[in-house]
Design an enzyme around this catalytic site. Structure first.
Site, PDB file in Angstrom:
ATOM      1  N   PRO A 148       1.822  -9.220 -10.687  1.00  0.00           N
ATOM      2  CA  PRO A 148       1.008  -8.308 -11.432  1.00  0.00           C
ATOM      3  C   PRO A 148       1.679  -7.152 -11.243  1.00  0.00           C
ATOM      4  O   PRO A 148       1.535  -6.349 -10.108  1.00  0.00           O
ATOM      5  CB  PRO A 148      -0.310  -8.385 -10.907  1.00  0.00           C
ATOM      6  CG  PRO A 148      -0.561  -9.753 -10.409  1.00  0.00           C
ATOM      7  CD  PRO A 148       0.762  -9.906  -9.587  1.00  0.00           C
ATOM      8  N   GLU A 149       2.712  -6.441 -12.086  1.00  0.00           N
ATOM      9  CA  GLU A 149       2.958  -5.237 -11.960  1.00  0.00           C
ATOM     10  C   GLU A 149       2.560  -4.579 -13.455  1.00  0.00           C
ATOM     11  O   GLU A 149       1.635  -5.220 -13.945  1.00  0.00           O
ATOM     12  CB  GLU A 149       4.599  -5.202 -12.025  1.00  0.00           C
ATOM     13  CG  GLU A 149       5.103  -6.115 -10.938  1.00  0.00           C
ATOM     14  CD  GLU A 149       6.746  -6.411 -10.847  1.00  0.00           C
ATOM     15  OE1 GLU A 149       7.313  -5.293 -11.179  1.00  0.00           O
ATOM     16  OE2 GLU A 149       7.250  -7.277 -10.601  1.00  0.00           O
ATOM     17  N   ARG A 175      11.777  -7.268   1.250  1.00  0.00           N
ATOM     18  CA  ARG A 175      11.399  -7.924  -0.112  1.00  0.00           C
ATOM     19  C   ARG A 175      12.652  -8.739  -0.535  1.00  0.00           C
ATOM     20  O   ARG A 175      13.611  -8.014  -0.467  1.00  0.00           O
ATOM     21  CB  ARG A 175      10.876  -6.952  -1.257  1.00  0.00           C
ATOM     22  CG  ARG A 175       9.997  -6.077  -0.708  1.00  0.00           C
ATOM     23  CD  ARG A 175       8.436  -6.390  -1.127  1.00  0.00           C
ATOM     24  NE  ARG A 175       7.443  -5.641  -0.672  1.00  0.00           N
ATOM     25  CZ  ARG A 175       7.127  -4.486  -1.065  1.00  0.00           C
ATOM     26  NH1 ARG A 175       7.844  -4.159  -2.187  1.00  0.00           N
ATOM     27  NH2 ARG A 175       6.138  -3.929  -0.395  1.00  0.00           N
ATOM     28  N   LYS A 194      -0.695  -0.056 -11.373  1.00  0.00           N
ATOM     29  CA  LYS A 194      -0.984  -1.498 -11.297  1.00  0.00           C
ATOM     30  C   LYS A 194      -2.880  -1.731 -11.457  1.00  0.00           C
ATOM     31  O   LYS A 194      -3.133  -2.829 -11.087  1.00  0.00           O
ATOM     32  CB  LYS A 194      -0.505  -2.238 -10.138  1.00  0.00           C
ATOM     33  CG  LYS A 194       1.012  -2.151 -10.297  1.00  0.00           C
ATOM     34  CD  LYS A 194       1.754  -2.803  -9.133  1.00  0.00           C
ATOM     35  CE  LYS A 194       3.163  -2.373  -8.945  1.00  0.00           C
ATOM     36  NZ  LYS A 194       3.730  -2.940  -7.737  1.00  0.00           N
TER      37      LYS A 194
END
Length: 291
Positions: free
Chosen positions: A2-3, A281, A54
């Site tokens: 979810p961006e 990441r 977001k």
DNA sequence: CACTTGACCTGTCCGC
DNA sequence: TGCGGACAGGTCAAGT
């Protein structure tokens, strides 16, 4: 996952489904990540659904708002009279609509319901007075400017090319890490950061301040391009993203660099996508055409 | 201040 | 088949 594009996709649907519904009850099954008094929103009618980076904000006509951040695995699913099509339900909704990952059920009038599911329990919901949104929410207060023109933000809060240029020149952190810093600019996460850098032909490890003017311009363009494409495709359903009507997005089938480790680069046809870690990441890039 | 790592959670996947 | 461990990505707190 979810961006910005995923959250925008949720917002567009929630706007259609929730506006006009009145909140009749809030069923808290897991309340650790719920802040504020749920009684304050009961009786309120939904007037608007906004997005800041977001985060989602649902405004009610009783001067209270709900701030929602779904983090990685949160899902907001609507069932009720405003759903015109047959009610689809992606298998990404693990245990169904009222399973063990359903933490909150917002009961609406006219038999409507809004389910908040979250496998990993990172997502949160906060009730605040609408006028105190920016004061009471640390997240919203610290959020940087928005990369896309949008109706929720005043023009001074839009990330212009000039602002972007200034931010990029202000630090030596790797450019990919900068793109994902929500205080510097809102809404970009791992998938779209990887894709924007590929599109702009920039190595994600580059020091931000080392980018030339032309590269900064290209990257600025690329960000707008991938975010818009993400919204067009209804977001990326890589892990657990679903839309409020219970269906999935399509962007996961259109990523440019994200999750392509070992594949041959579609642009130069020479490089093989590498995967490295940057600030913890997963980072994907073509070692041949990303300089 | 600049930057990295760990914590928060749980499901999934990989290797033995 | 079962088990342990790594991994996933958003954000904040703590550490170097």
């Amino acid at each position: 996952m979810p961006e910005l594009p995923e959250v925008e996709t949720i917002r567009l649907q929630l706007k259609k489904y929730l506006i006009g519904h009145r909140m009749s009850d809030v069923e808290l099954r897991y309340s650790k990540k719920f802040e504020g008094n749920s009684k304050n929103i009961i009786g309120g009618k939904v007037t608007e659904v906004k997005r800041f980076g977001k985060a989602l904000v649902i405004d009610l006509d009783n001067h209270y708002s709900m701030v929602i951040h779904i983090k990685l695995t949160g899902q907001l699913i609507y069932r009720g009279p405003n759903l015109k099509n047959p009610n689809t339900l992606s298998e990404k909704v693990k245990d169904g609509l009222e399973g063990k990952h359903t933490h909150i059920i917002f009961h609406l009038d006219k038999s409507g319901k809004l389910y908040f599911n979250d496998v990993r329990k990172f997502g949160w919901i906060k009730i605040v007075k609408s006028e105190e949104l920016k004061v009471k929410s640390d997240f919203l207060r610290k959020l940087g400017p928005e990369p896309l023109i949008d109706e929720d933000n005043p023009p001074e809060n839009i990330l212009t090319k000039e602002k972007f240029t200034a931010v990029v020149r202000s630090t030596t952190i790797p450019i990919k890490v900068l793109l994902m810093d929500q205080r510097k600019m809102a809404g970009i996460g791992n998938i779209y950061a990887n894709d924007a850098l590929w599109l702009a032909k920039i190595d994600p490890r580059r020091k931000s301040s080392s980018l030339k003017t032309k590269e900064i311009d290209n990257l600025f363009q690329a960000i707008g391009c991938v975010l818009k494409k993400g919204i067009e495709k209804g977001g990326a359903s890589e892990l657990s993203f679903v839309t409020p009507d219970g269906s999935e997005g399509e962007y996961q089938n259109h990523t440019l660099a994200y999750d392509k480790e070992g594949e041959i680069c579609t642009r130069c046809n020479k490089g093989k996508f590498k995967k490295i870690k940057l600030s913890g990441r997963g980072t994907y890039f073509c070692p041949v055409c990303q300089k």
